[in-house]
Design an enzyme around this catalytic site. Structure first.
Site: not given
Ligand code: NAD
Length: 489
Positions: A175-177, A92, A152, A229, A283, A150, A249, A461
């Site tokens: 909800k994943p990307s 992925d 990554n 952002v 990030c 996100a 985040e 987190e």
């Protein structure tokens, strides 16, 4: 053979095809279609919320130890399935398999283990109020929480949100990307195998529209987003309608400062870790590397020498160090930044090109890139690139470099390399960042709170702080005497 990526609601995969949009899940390394993502609809979001509302009160009523056992069992399942999960993550994301095996799966398992262990240790406070009253606090769950991820670190992000939420007795809808749908689903299946009651962890597939449906849903109490952002702004605005709790985040443009007295080899190693892990799509990356003028030439020479040894290649090959960027569009954006860097006068010390040799031509591969002699005003120094592009700058004075490191709207992370103990702590305190690494870079142990300041985020987190982020404190005042009422009897 391709596969389907549906949502996972109320303990089961949803029907295929669903009523929502569909999109391809593409392997960033080969361009091959891995399968079809079946996007959730707003009705699916409502169904996930209803299932969560139905299951959450009984879950919250369990002992922390009982909840924790299920989280720890899930951690064991992830560890058992490390090889398969790491492979899914590589297909992925395009990241090297060596990283997925060493970091992505174990980080998710560590997180489930950590919060599984803590679940039984959550306590309120007793507050003495003299002889006629006392108060106590109860740590209560928020209810139904949402997580938006996100692309990554898909599995790690899902675990970092789900584990503390569930430990505190909440339900989590994740909800994943829409570029990395697989491992959030695999986590749902691991939870189910571990005995998590249906409805407590659901996955809704989709793009920003489904993210927005979660952020604005009236029956969701909290939303935690990992993303850019601009997305953070939108999620927070949407969440404001129903005054949700938020954890943000977001992006960064972090600084790594190498002082003159630093150990050169360690400083170069930290700079590599701060820029080229997961092809630079991290990030917290320390993409602005400030090196003391006196050390600059030796540092640059060694940095280039070691960067030249990095193997760009098939992410499934254990020898690969730098994999494929997430999409062709993202690769073009990264290459555009590289072009701008050269145009604005930065000196390309190594890399800078797309790799198209042999099988790499079908994927999104960019060489690890070092720009030397950068200046603060340059585009590559100011903006988040989210690719393997390091900008090298020099400095003379401590106060000067701290001011320059802080001169950004971001504030996610920072690093500093020095042997001077006093300076290390003085500079760590002065840097405007949520995380500061001293003599290392990019380590995120689950025990340590993680998150940004300024535009890089809100809230934390990981660590004990994450439990606060998924609970309320209820104060209970208990009178032991008569009601002291000034009104006439
Ligand atoms: P993105 O902002 O494009 O998307 C993040 C998630 O938000 C995705 O699931 C997306 O579908 C969803 N989304 C998009 N628009 C939305 C909306 N209007 N409402 C609700 N949800 C919406 O980010 P990305 O490209 O997936 O990831 C890269 C960015 O994430 C970078 O800026 C990176 O720095 C940041 N990031 C931050 C951290 C951190 O912990 N601070 C970790 C990883 C990535």
């Amino acid at each position: 053979m391709t596969t389907d990526y549906p949502s996972h609601i109320a303990g089961a995969r949803t029907a295929v095809p669903g009523a929502g949009d569909r999109s391809d899940n593409v392997n960033p390394a080969t361009g091959a279609v891995l399968g079809t993502i079946h996007h959730a609809t707003t009705a699916d979001v409502d169904a996930a919320v209803a299932a969560a509302q139905a299951a959450q009160p009984a879950w919250a009523a369990l002992t922390g130890a009982a909840r924790g056992r299920i989280l720890k069992r899930t951690a064991d399942i992830l560890r058992r399935d490390t090889a398969a999960l790491a492979r899914l993550e590589v297909l992925d994301t395009g990241k090297p398999i060596s990283e997925a095996l060493a970091v992505d799966v174990s980080s998710a398992a560590d997180c489930l283990e950590f919060f599984g262990g803590l679940a039984a240790a959550v306590q309120g406070e007793h507050i003495p109020l003299g002889s006629s009253a006392f108060a106590y606090t109860r740590r209560e769950p928020l209810g139904v929480c949402a997580g938006i991820g996100a692309w990554n670190y898909p599995l790690q992000i899902a675990a970092w949100k789900a584990a503390p939420a569930l430990a505190m007795g909440n339900a989590m809808i994740f909800k994943p990307s829409d570029m990395t749908p697989a491992t959030a689903l695999a986590l749902a299946e691991a939870f189910a195998e571990a005995g998590l009651p249906a409805g407590l962890y659901s996955v809704v597939q989709g793009d920003g529209r489904i993210g927005a449906a979660l952020a604005t849903h009236p029956d969701i109490a909290k939303v935690s987003v990992t993303g850019s952002v601009p997305t953070g702004h939108k999620v927070m605005a949407g969440a404001a309608e129903t005054l949700k709790h938020v954890t943000m985040e977001l992006g960064g443009k972090s600084a790594l400062i190498v002082f003159e007295d630093a150990d050169l080899e360690n400083a170069v190693a930290a700079a590599l870790m701060a820029n080229f892990y997961t092809q630079g799509e991290v990030c917290t990356n320390g993409t602005r590397v400030f090196v003391a003028e006196a050390l600059h030439d030796r540092f640059l020479a060694r940095l280039v020498e070691r960067t030249a040894k990095l193997v760009v290649g098939d992410p499934l090959d254990p020898a690969t160090h730098v994999g494929a960027l997430i999409s062709a569009a993202h690769m073009d954006k990264v290459l555009g930044f590289i072009e701008t860097g050269t145009r604005e006068g930065a000196e390309l010390a190594i890399g800078g090109k797309r790799r198209t040799d042999g099988a790499l031509a079908a994927g999104n591969f960019v060489e690890p890139t070092v720009f030397a002699r950068c200046r603060d005003g340059m585009t590559i120094v100011g903006e988040e690139i989210f690719g393997p592009v390091l900008s090298l700058l020099t400095f003379r004075e401590e106060a000067e470099v701290v001011a320059r490191a802080n001169a950004t709207p971001f504030g996610l992370a920072a690093g500093l390399m020095t042997r001077d103990l006093a300076r290390a702590h003085r500079v760590a305190a002065a840097l405007e960042a949520g995380v500061v690494w001293v003599n290392d870079y990019n380590l995120t142990p689950i025990e340590m709170p993680f998150g940004g300041v300024k535009r890089s985020g809100i809230g934390r987190e990981n660590g004990l702080a994450a439990l606060d982020a998924y609970s309320e404190r209820k104060s209970v005042y208990v009178s032991l005497g008569d009601v002291d009422c000034p009104y006439p009897t």
